[in-house]
Design a protein around this motif. Structure first.
Motif, PDB file in Angstrom:
ATOM      1  N   TYR A   1       0.779 -10.379   5.574  1.00  0.00           N
ATOM      2  CA  TYR A   1      -0.406  -9.608   5.183  1.00  0.00           C
ATOM      3  C   TYR A   1      -1.535  -9.691   6.217  1.00  0.00           C
ATOM      4  CZ  TYR A   1       1.775  -9.651   0.551  1.00  0.00           C
ATOM      5  OH  TYR A   1       2.644  -9.514  -0.491  1.00  0.00           O
TER       6      TYR A   1
ATOM      7  N   ALA B   1      -3.313  -6.559   0.015  1.00  0.00           N
ATOM      8  CA  ALA B   1      -3.508  -5.655  -1.120  1.00  0.00           C
ATOM      9  C   ALA B   1      -3.341  -6.386  -2.437  1.00  0.00           C
ATOM     10  CB  ALA B   1      -2.502  -4.501  -1.025  1.00  0.00           C
TER      11      ALA B   1
ATOM     12  N   GLY C   1      -3.454  -2.091  -3.717  1.00  0.00           N
ATOM     13  CA  GLY C   1      -3.245  -1.255  -2.542  1.00  0.00           C
ATOM     14  C   GLY C   1      -2.419  -0.023  -2.777  1.00  0.00           C
TER      15      GLY C   1
ATOM     16  N   ARG D   1      -4.724   2.676   5.912  1.00  0.00           N
ATOM     17  CA  ARG D   1      -4.510   1.728   4.819  1.00  0.00           C
ATOM     18  C   ARG D   1      -5.662   0.735   4.689  1.00  0.00           C
ATOM     19  NH1 ARG D   1      -0.741   4.435   6.134  1.00  0.00           N
ATOM     20  NH2 ARG D   1       1.013   4.939   4.777  1.00  0.00           N
TER      21      ARG D   1
ATOM     22  N   GLY E   1       0.835  -1.191   0.000  1.00  0.00           N
ATOM     23  CA  GLY E   1       0.000   0.000   0.000  1.00  0.00           C
ATOM     24  C   GLY E   1       0.869   1.238   0.000  1.00  0.00           C
TER      25      GLY E   1
ATOM     26  N   ASN F   1     -10.632   0.243  -2.519  1.00  0.00           N
ATOM     27  CA  ASN F   1     -10.012  -0.253  -3.743  1.00  0.00           C
ATOM     28  C   ASN F   1     -10.461  -1.670  -4.065  1.00  0.00           C
ATOM     29  OD1 ASN F   1      -8.707   2.172  -3.775  1.00  0.00           O
ATOM     30  ND2 ASN F   1      -6.643   1.339  -3.948  1.00  0.00           N
TER      31      ASN F   1
ATOM     32  N   LEU G   1      -7.714   0.046   1.334  1.00  0.00           N
ATOM     33  CA  LEU G   1      -7.854  -1.306   0.805  1.00  0.00           C
ATOM     34  C   LEU G   1      -9.311  -1.663   0.567  1.00  0.00           C
ATOM     35  CD1 LEU G   1      -5.246  -3.348   2.898  1.00  0.00           C
ATOM     36  CD2 LEU G   1      -5.070  -2.641   0.509  1.00  0.00           C
TER      37      LEU G   1
ATOM     38  N   TYR H   1      -9.764  -5.377   5.707  1.00  0.00           N
ATOM     39  CA  TYR H   1     -10.489  -4.407   4.892  1.00  0.00           C
ATOM     40  C   TYR H   1     -11.479  -3.602   5.737  1.00  0.00           C
ATOM     41  CZ  TYR H   1      -8.623  -7.501   1.322  1.00  0.00           C
ATOM     42  OH  TYR H   1      -7.784  -8.255   0.550  1.00  0.00           O
TER      43      TYR H   1
END
Length: 382
Positions: free
Chosen positions: A187, A303, A351, A272, A26, A279, A276, A192
């Motif tokens: 990750y 991401a 991301g 972030r 990201g 997006n 996320l 989200y």
């Protein structure tokens, strides 16, 4: 001569195209956001060696987030350093390591570089990249020293449910008691929006090792700070010794900045996660617009996600035209071949761009999908 095989994924640290959907990160944190908290107003900072285990305050921050003790944490030069030290420490030449594939290739390369024999545990697009426990059981043997998994996985973003991880821990205890379970959780915190992040696997058992870093969820890849968590005292000491014998310590500057990241983690990760979520929704809407060209596996976190060009619609020539068209539009996705996946699959990273830039980039991919499946001039019509 080469101990590590070459891989085209190295291009991600070279010059990027205008629209880079191959990246899995990201937006990066800016140094100005951290400098005051890390060093104070006068930035009077002594450039001594750090400790081999890592800055104690930083280890405590990592431990508190993961539900372990600070003494269980070893700070490393990025997550990849942790993966290498674990492979180097646990695997002798001829030992077997089971690796879920497709996989971030450097995770497998660390094992082969130390002489381990890797046995792939195949994950597929058609099964949503879920682990088949029966297939894993068949791969276990007295030679198994390590089972290497990632949750969420790279390239798919699919997470391994906690129940499945517990079943794997029990399976190893019964069928391969000398084996360690390694979970790359790089990750994990990239949830989200308001979704809760999954708990760390570090507490699942004494032979479970967790690895992570600041690179993906915290927007701080340039700090090169990662960590390994093990509740086994002997293994932790072996990793500290291995770290000392390779890099001595991490940069104290990086560790001070990393501590500042952790102390602002709610803001940094929160910003972030919002990006996320929006997006990801844009990507989902885009996928739904192209039912004749692509399918996808919706990710659980991270991401990144896997998209597949429709079998029967894209032959080898059409796949080649797809990537050629993307290049003309200065747009890049990550081919599945980078990770050992089907050539029809690509990893799409969502991301890094702003919402507007992502929308433009996806339109470039849309054009590539259309042009790739258009019959070339001079082709016979049927």
């Amino acid at each position: 001569m080469a101990r590590f095989p070459d891989n085209e994924i190295i291009s991600l640290v070279s010059k990027a195209p205008r629209f880079d959907l191959a990246e899995s990160v990201g937006p990066s944190v800016r140094l100005a956001e951290l400098i005051g908290m890390a060093f104070g107003d006068d930035a009077d900072f002594s450039l001594d060696y750090g400790t081999a285990a890592g800055n104690p305050e930083l280890r405590q921050e990592i431990a508190s987030e993961s539900g372990v003790h600070a003494d269980d944490v070893v700070v490393t030069v990025g997550g990849m350093h942790a993966l290498f030290l674990i492979a180097f420490t646990l695997c002798q030449t001829g030992d077997e390591a089971i690796v879920a594939e497709p996989v971030f290739p450097l995770a497998r390369n660390a094992l082969t570089a130390v002489g381990a024999v890797t046995r792939p545990l195949p994950l597929s697009f058609d099964t949503g990249y879920r682990i088949d426990l029966d297939e894993l059981r068949k791969l276990l043997s007295p030679k198994t020293k390590l089972v290497s998994l990632a949750s969420p996985q790279n390239p798919s973003g699919v997470a391994i449910p906690e129940r499945t991880l517990r079943e794997i821990v029990a399976m190893l205890a019964a069928h391969a008691p000398d084996a360690w379970l390694l979970i790359d959780e790089t990750y994990r915190e990239a949830a989200y929006g308001e979704d809760a992040a999954a708990p760390s696997a570090a507490c699942l058992g004494p032979k479970v090792i967790s690895v992570s870093s600041l690179s993906k969820c915290h927007g701080s890849a340039g700090l090169r700070i990662g960590w390994a968590i093990t509740r086994d005292t002997a293994l932790r000491q072996a990793l500290v010794t291995a770290k000392f014998s390779t890099v001595i310590s991490c940069s104290p500057v990086d560790e001070a900045l990393a501590l500042a990241v952790f102390r602002q983690r709610e803001r940094i990760i929160g910003e972030r996660r919002k990006l996320l979520a929006q997006n990801l929704q844009l990507v989902e809407n885009w996928v739904l617009r192209h039912p004749g060209h692509i399918d996808w596996v919706r990710p659980d976190a991270g991401a990144l996600c896997c998209v597949r060009l429709k079998p029967g619609v894209f032959d080898a020539a059409a796949v080649e035209r797809f990537y050629a068209t993307l290049a003309r539009y200065s747009t890049r996705v990550a081919p599945g071949a980078w990770f050992g996946d089907d050539p029809l699959v690509f990893r799409l990273g969502f991301g890094l761009p702003t919402l507007t830039a992502l929308a433009i980039a996806l339109e470039c991919v849309s054009v590539a999908l259309t042009e790739a499946t258009r019959a070339p001039e001079g082709a016979a019509a049927f």
